[in-house]
Design an enzyme around this catalytic site. Structure first.
Site, short mmCIF file in Angstrom:
data_model
loop_
_atom_site.label_atom_id
_atom_site.label_comp_id
_atom_site.label_asym_id
_atom_site.label_seq_id
_atom_site.Cartn_x
_atom_site.Cartn_y
_atom_site.Cartn_z
N ARG A 10 0.84 -1.21 0.00
CA ARG A 10 0.00 0.00 0.00
C ARG A 10 0.87 1.26 0.00
O ARG A 10 0.52 2.27 -0.60
CB ARG A 10 -0.97 0.01 1.19
CG ARG A 10 -0.30 0.01 2.54
CD ARG A 10 -1.28 0.21 3.67
NE ARG A 10 -0.69 -0.09 4.96
CZ ARG A 10 -1.03 0.46 6.10
NH1 ARG A 10 -1.98 1.37 6.13
NH2 ARG A 10 -0.46 0.11 7.22
N GLU A 58 -18.52 4.12 -1.14
CA GLU A 58 -17.72 3.44 -2.18
C GLU A 58 -18.50 3.20 -3.45
O GLU A 58 -17.94 3.21 -4.55
CB GLU A 58 -17.19 2.10 -1.64
CG GLU A 58 -16.23 2.24 -0.46
CD GLU A 58 -16.94 2.43 0.88
OE1 GLU A 58 -18.18 2.30 0.92
OE2 GLU A 58 -16.26 2.72 1.88
N HIS A 109 -5.30 -3.31 1.84
CA HIS A 109 -5.79 -4.09 2.97
C HIS A 109 -6.49 -5.36 2.53
O HIS A 109 -7.51 -5.76 3.07
CB HIS A 109 -6.70 -3.25 3.86
CG HIS A 109 -6.00 -2.10 4.54
ND1 HIS A 109 -5.41 -1.09 3.83
CD2 HIS A 109 -5.79 -1.82 5.84
CE1 HIS A 109 -4.86 -0.21 4.66
NE2 HIS A 109 -5.07 -0.64 5.90
N ASP A 117 -8.07 -5.88 12.80
CA ASP A 117 -9.44 -5.45 12.47
C ASP A 117 -10.40 -6.64 12.31
O ASP A 117 -11.62 -6.49 12.45
CB ASP A 117 -9.45 -4.60 11.19
CG ASP A 117 -9.16 -3.13 11.48
OD1 ASP A 117 -9.05 -2.77 12.67
OD2 ASP A 117 -9.03 -2.36 10.51
N ARG A 167 -1.56 -4.49 3.59
CA ARG A 167 -1.28 -3.60 4.73
C ARG A 167 0.06 -3.93 5.38
O ARG A 167 0.74 -3.05 5.90
CB ARG A 167 -2.40 -3.75 5.76
CG ARG A 167 -2.15 -2.98 7.04
CD ARG A 167 -3.35 -3.09 7.98
NE ARG A 167 -3.14 -2.29 9.17
CZ ARG A 167 -2.66 -2.78 10.31
NH1 ARG A 167 -2.33 -4.06 10.41
NH2 ARG A 167 -2.48 -1.99 11.35
#
Lengths: 315, 279
Positions: A10, A58, A109, A117, A167
């Site tokens: 990323r 989105e 991610h 997460d 990530r």
């Protein structure tokens, strides 16, 4: 031995956008309130007048990207893979894929290595979703060097491209001074004759480590990096099937619909040999440190080595 | 509005309505009701306001229109045919296998600016086109036509927020408020009303108009072009099935093709109306 440099793809994505902005004046970047995480924030900082935040929306962002492309811009629409490919799937399919618009989707991610997460954000279905869309190119780079090259290749390609980034910081395995990225072409990173490991994304490095371990046991492993999952380099895959007789695939994605499926489809049609798929086994992820999760879900050099040994035994 | 121009527009609109009926009849499927309700606004746009070039459909500086309520493609196709993008006879191939006139708008058809049909998506694409125009200081305008049922889609409101935030005053969204959707009256299915208040709350300049009165349509669009710093929502009060007596305000004509008898009756009505206009 030189020190291993690690970087999340990323980060490479954000840096590449900034580096390419001057060269490609129609390049424009959209994000959905995740610029700090997707690293498009770097672009926002450098080229504020070419960055548009769409807020946490989105679906609209993908439609806006389609409209921008229809009007001649080259938009990168960025979000987490879960939302770019998952939430916005139908917009990507109907507003970008069907009209074959020049939209680049920067999905970060991806996979289980999102870590803490947990399951809601660990998208292991995006490759499967994206590769079913006619005309969609799907790229999953292995490291910093490849990710940066992939961003430019995506810009140069006329049509929709899904770029998958991670990530977690992963080792840089390709030398930026000599590396050449060719869309749709797999890369043979290590020659071998007993078995082929076809890997993508962060699993490429794991495959190389596994190959080294197995070499010490007298097993000759061919390692192929499939950075472009669609269009798949069928020629390279079939050649590997013919010459090594068995294939193990490795991806940080569900075993359903991703690289493993794509390789199995190609091999079944042209040269049926046993294909063993390493990936997330039809299950959701959960919270935890990324490195521990990768081990737990068998996305490791150790597990690749185990599966290769089984594949050899079964030959 | 000049009476001669108005008469010309009415004649174009009559041709377009006949094209719609031809298309849906020969396709044995399609959406006549909502096509007929937008025939006048499409006529007005393509024959007075929009800078479009039938011999250069992709001209970069052209005005653009996204038919977000894409199921009413017959109306847009017939309008493009009437405007000279292709022959009106092609309407008879609508939805046929191998034909280019797809059931919903497809970007490869001359004059079609965006593929659409999955409701709620066209308005976002229109926002993108308007943003590109703003970004480059281009002078083109972007129009989107939405159904009043369509605005039940959440994406419409994401787009509404976006357009106001980026002050897309080169964008006009036309809401075809005919009051009917597939399952019945919009007020009874899952009401999106009050529509003007909702757009105002989202930061849009709202104009209401009579969808079948060219003087009122002209007034509304002239007002819309004067607005700066805000996108415009033009809510047109329309009659679903307008122009074919037995289709008017009938929910059953949302997505049903006429049989031969109904086709002949509809065409006879439209031809009579045209004859009167041409007299």
């Amino acid at each position: 031995m030189s020190e291993i440099i690690k970087k999340a793809t990323r980060e490479s994505y954000g840096e590449a956008l900034v580096a390419l902005a001057e060269k490609y004046e129609n390049l424009i970047v959209l994000d959905a309130d995740l610029a700090a995480a997707t690293k498009t924030g770097m672009f926002k900082k450098a080229y504020a007048d070419r960055f548009y935040d769409c807020g946490i929306a989105e679906a609209n962002m993908m439609g806006v990207a389609a409209g921008l492309a229809a009007a001649g811009m080259i938009p990168f629409a960025s979000s987490f893979a879960m939302f770019a490919a998952g939430r916005a799937y139908e917009i990507v399919r109907n507003s970008i894929g069907y009209p074959h618009l020049n939209v680049k989707i920067g999905a970060t991610h991806a996979g289980i290595s999102v870590g803490e997460d947990g399951a809601t954000h660990q998208c292991c279905e995006d490759i499967a979703l994206m590769r079913t869309i006619p005309g969609m190119t799907v790229i999953n780079p292995a490291d910093d060097t490849e990710a940066k090259a992939a961003v430019e290749a995506a810009i140069q390609h006329d049509g929709p491209v899904y770029c998958r980034f991670g990530r977690l910081a992963v080792p840089v395995i390709n030398d930026p001074a000599t590396y050449k990225f060719e869309l749709g072409k797999g890369v043979t990173l290590r020659e071998g004759s007993d078995v082929t490991v076809a890997a993508t994304g962060l699993m490429v490095n794991e495959a190389l480590i596994a190959a080294e371990t197995l070499a010490a046991e007298g097993i000759s492993v061919r390692v192929i990096n499939i950075h472009t999952i669609k269009p798949l380099d069928k020629e390279l895959i079939v050649k590997a099937a013919q010459e090594t007789g068995t294939i193990v695939t490795a991806e940080e994605h569900s075993v359903i619909g991703g690289l493993g499926s794509a390789v199995a489809e190609a091999v079944c049609e042209a040269c049926p040999v046993p294909v063993r798929r390493i990936g997330v086994n039809d299950t959701f992820g959960h919270s935890g440190p990324a490195v521990d999760l990768l081990k737990q879900f068998g996305l490791s050099a150790e597990h690749i080595a185990e599966v290769v040994r089984e594949a050899i035994k079964a030959k | 509005m000049d009476e001669m121009l108005k008469k010309q527009l009415r004649i174009h609109a009559a041709h377009i309505r006949m094209g719609i009926i031809e298309g849906v009849y020969h396709a044995k499927s399609g959406h006549p009701g909502g096509s007929l309700s937008i025939a006048d606004v499409l006529t007005y746009l393509y024959f007075t306001r929009m800078h479009v070039y039938p011999d250069q459909p992709d001209f970069a500086e052209r005005d653009r229109l996204v038919l977000s309520k894409g199921h009413t493609a017959p109306a847009l196709y017939a309008t493009l045919a009437e405007r000279g993008f292709f022959q009106m006879e092609e309407m008879q191939t609508l939805r046929h296998i191998g034909a280019r006139l797809q059931g919903h708008p497809c970007i490869t058809i001359p004059g079609i600016d965006m593929s659409s049909g999955s409701l709620g998506q066209g308005i976002s694409a229109a926002c993108g086109m308007a943003l590109a125009g703003k970004h480059r200081n281009d002078s083109y305008r972007v129009y989107a036509i939405l159904g009043d049922g369509e605005i039940e889609e959440g994406q419409v409101w994401e787009a509404a927020m976006f357009a106001a935030h980026y002050k897309l005053d080169n964008l006009t969204a036309i809401i075809d408020n005919n009051g009917l959707q597939i399952d019945g009256k919009i007020s009874e299915v899952c009401s999106p009303e009050p529509i003007p208040d909702k757009f105002r709350a989202f930061g849009w300049h709202v104009i209401e108009m009579d969808a079948h009165d060219f003087d009122d349509i002209d007034r509304a669009f002239r007002e819309a072009e004067k607005i700066s710093g805000q996108p415009v929502a033009l809510i047109q009060h329309s009659t679903k099935g307008k122009g074919v007596s037995f289709m008017e305000n009938q929910v059953g004509w949302h997505g049903t093709a006429p049989n031969t008898e109904q086709y002949e009756k509809a065409m006879a009505e439209l031809k009579a109306a045209l004859k009167e206009l041409e007299a």
